[in-house]
Design an enzyme around this catalytic site. Structure first.
Site, PDB file in Angstrom:
ATOM      1  N   GLU A   1       0.854  -1.188   0.000  1.00 46.89           N
ATOM      2  CA  GLU A   1       0.000   0.000   0.000  1.00 46.89           C
ATOM      3  C   GLU A   1       0.883   1.229   0.000  1.00 46.89           C
ATOM      4  O   GLU A   1       1.894   1.264   0.701  1.00 46.89           O
ATOM      5  CB  GLU A   1      -0.877   0.052   1.268  1.00 46.89           C
ATOM      6  CG  GLU A   1      -2.125  -0.778   1.182  1.00 46.89           C
ATOM      7  CD  GLU A   1      -2.011  -2.022   2.035  1.00 46.89           C
ATOM      8  OE1 GLU A   1      -1.054  -2.099   2.825  1.00 46.89           O
ATOM      9  OE2 GLU A   1      -2.865  -2.908   1.903  1.00 46.89           O
TER      10      GLU A   1
ATOM     11  N   TYR B   1       7.888   2.091  -7.513  1.00 45.84           N
ATOM     12  CA  TYR B   1       7.253   0.770  -7.631  1.00 45.84           C
ATOM     13  C   TYR B   1       6.880   0.462  -9.082  1.00 45.84           C
ATOM     14  O   TYR B   1       7.045  -0.656  -9.557  1.00 45.84           O
ATOM     15  CB  TYR B   1       6.003   0.681  -6.747  1.00 45.84           C
ATOM     16  CG  TYR B   1       6.282   0.839  -5.273  1.00 45.84           C
ATOM     17  CD1 TYR B   1       7.269   0.076  -4.647  1.00 45.84           C
ATOM     18  CD2 TYR B   1       5.561   1.737  -4.487  1.00 45.84           C
ATOM     19  CE1 TYR B   1       7.529   0.221  -3.287  1.00 45.84           C
ATOM     20  CE2 TYR B   1       5.815   1.877  -3.128  1.00 45.84           C
ATOM     21  CZ  TYR B   1       6.797   1.122  -2.540  1.00 45.84           C
ATOM     22  OH  TYR B   1       7.051   1.253  -1.200  1.00 45.84           O
TER      23      TYR B   1
HETATM   24  C1  LIG Z   1      10.703   5.113  -2.142  1.00 44.77           C
HETATM   25  C2  LIG Z   1      12.149   4.751  -1.790  1.00 44.77           C
HETATM   26  C3  LIG Z   1      12.189   3.517  -0.905  1.00 44.77           C
HETATM   27  C4  LIG Z   1      12.896   4.456  -3.124  1.00 44.77           C
HETATM   28  O1  LIG Z   1      14.235   4.118  -2.829  1.00 44.77           O
HETATM   29  P1  LIG Z   1      15.443   4.834  -3.596  1.00 44.77           P
HETATM   30  O2  LIG Z   1      16.704   4.194  -3.167  1.00 44.77           O
HETATM   31  O3  LIG Z   1      15.316   6.310  -3.409  1.00 44.77           O
HETATM   32  O4  LIG Z   1      15.089   4.479  -5.111  1.00 44.77           O
HETATM   33  P2  LIG Z   1      16.083   4.030  -6.289  1.00 44.77           P
HETATM   34  O5  LIG Z   1      17.246   4.956  -6.325  1.00 44.77           O
HETATM   35  O6  LIG Z   1      16.388   2.575  -6.156  1.00 44.77           O
HETATM   36  O7  LIG Z   1      15.122   4.332  -7.519  1.00 44.77           O
HETATM   37  C5  LIG Z   1      14.932   3.488  -8.644  1.00 44.77           C
HETATM   38  C6  LIG Z   1      14.026   4.223  -9.619  1.00 44.77           C
HETATM   39  O8  LIG Z   1      12.741   4.479  -9.018  1.00 44.77           O
HETATM   40  C7  LIG Z   1      12.265   5.784  -9.421  1.00 44.77           C
HETATM   41  N1  LIG Z   1      12.200   6.695  -8.266  1.00 44.77           N
HETATM   42  C8  LIG Z   1      12.726   6.489  -7.028  1.00 44.77           C
HETATM   43  N2  LIG Z   1      12.459   7.536  -6.211  1.00 44.77           N
HETATM   44  C9  LIG Z   1      11.769   8.427  -6.951  1.00 44.77           C
HETATM   45  C10 LIG Z   1      11.229   9.720  -6.682  1.00 44.77           C
HETATM   46  N3  LIG Z   1      11.327  10.308  -5.469  1.00 44.77           N
HETATM   47  N4  LIG Z   1      10.575  10.367  -7.689  1.00 44.77           N
HETATM   48  C11 LIG Z   1      10.427   9.805  -8.910  1.00 44.77           C
HETATM   49  N5  LIG Z   1      10.946   8.574  -9.239  1.00 44.77           N
HETATM   50  C12 LIG Z   1      11.597   7.894  -8.255  1.00 44.77           C
HETATM   51  C13 LIG Z   1      13.269   6.309 -10.432  1.00 44.77           C
HETATM   52  O9  LIG Z   1      12.850   5.889 -11.715  1.00 44.77           O
HETATM   53  C14 LIG Z   1      14.532   5.608  -9.997  1.00 44.77           C
HETATM   54  O10 LIG Z   1      15.490   5.487 -11.031  1.00 44.77           O
HETATM   55  P3  LIG Z   1      16.393   6.784 -11.418  1.00 44.77           P
HETATM   56  O11 LIG Z   1      16.874   7.406 -10.139  1.00 44.77           O
HETATM   57  O12 LIG Z   1      17.483   6.169 -12.245  1.00 44.77           O
HETATM   58  O13 LIG Z   1      15.478   7.688 -12.183  1.00 44.77           O
HETATM   59  C15 LIG Z   1      12.888   5.937  -1.082  1.00 44.77           C
HETATM   60  O14 LIG Z   1      12.893   7.054  -1.914  1.00 44.77           O
HETATM   61  C16 LIG Z   1      12.340   6.321   0.263  1.00 44.77           C
HETATM   62  O15 LIG Z   1      12.813   5.818   1.283  1.00 44.77           O
HETATM   63  N6  LIG Z   1      11.332   7.225   0.287  1.00 44.77           N
HETATM   64  C17 LIG Z   1      10.785   7.709   1.575  1.00 44.77           C
HETATM   65  C18 LIG Z   1      10.008   6.646   2.290  1.00 44.77           C
HETATM   66  C19 LIG Z   1       8.855   6.128   1.443  1.00 44.77           C
HETATM   67  O16 LIG Z   1       8.083   6.894   0.877  1.00 44.77           O
HETATM   68  N7  LIG Z   1       8.725   4.786   1.385  1.00 44.77           N
HETATM   69  C20 LIG Z   1       7.675   4.131   0.632  1.00 44.77           C
HETATM   70  C21 LIG Z   1       6.459   4.010   1.459  1.00 44.77           C
HETATM   71  S1  LIG Z   1       5.157   3.169   0.571  1.00 44.77           S
END
Ligand SMILES: CC(C)(COP(=O)(O)OP(=O)(O)OC[C@H]1O[C@@H](n2cnc3c(N)ncnc32)[C@H](O)[C@@H]1OP(=O)(O)O)[C@@H](O)C(=O)NCCC(=O)NCCS
Length: 155
Positions: free
Chosen positions: A111, A123
């Protein structure tokens, strides 16, 4: 798993303080430490998983969830702010999928807040599709988008 300065392994009690510090920064409505302790118990019972990602031996992310029959439910994933958008979220999610390869899991669900466009994009890039909307799912009334990954389609 070790990859230069990156380690992914199961969480334990002593990790919860650091995990909680990341949680507080990343979420407006953070989990409590008790929530994390409870997930630790569930992961140890074999009904879930709770992984941490370390960069240079410092906890910089975590992923936890539940396993029910042929389904997985991701209930928390989070990467330390300064390391976001560097591929670590993808790394830890791939690690989970690798770890369940023998388990005949078919679907992964999660979710996500409707307004969390960053996570939704993350995702989607991973192959998850919007599956359902849970109205008023969060305590502040926001809807949750249920996203689903079909592992058979992905492989
Ligand atoms: C969501 C989260 C876990 C993603 O982890 P991350 O290490 O930042 O993501 P990655 O670097 O592996 O991203 C892979 C791809 O996903 C997409 N992506 C990741 N974060 C993004 C963002 N903030 N906005 C848009 N696209 C995003 C991009 O396509 C990215 O590839 P790119 O950087 O080459 O464009 C992280 O940003 C986070 O901890 N966010 C805050 C907590 C949260 O919201 N958790 C999810 C709750 S449901």
């Amino acid at each position: 798993m070790r990859d230069d300065n990156i380690t992914i392994c199961s969480a334990c009690e002593k990790d919860i303080d650091e995990i909680y510090n990341i949680e507080k920064v990343n979420f407006k409505y953070p989990w409590s430490k008790e929530n994390f302790f409870s997930e630790l118990k569930i992961s140890r019972s074999g009904k879930g998983f709770f992984y941490i990602l370390k960069i240079d031996n410092i906890i910089s992310g975590y992923l936890c969830g539940r396993i029910v029959e042929d389904e997985i439910n991701i209930i928390n994933i989070s990467i330390k702010k300064e390391f976001q958008r560097s591929g670590f979220g993808k790394k830890v999610l791939n690690y989970l999928l690798k770890s369940i390869e023998e388990k005949n899991i078919k679907y992964v669900y999660l979710e996500v807040r409707e307004s969390n466009f960053g996570a939704r994009n993350f995702y989607e890039k991973f192959g998850f599709k919007n599956f359902w909307i849970r109205k008023n799912f969060y305590s502040d009334g926001e809807d949750a988008i249920v996203m689903k990954l079909n592992l058979k389609e992905r492989n």
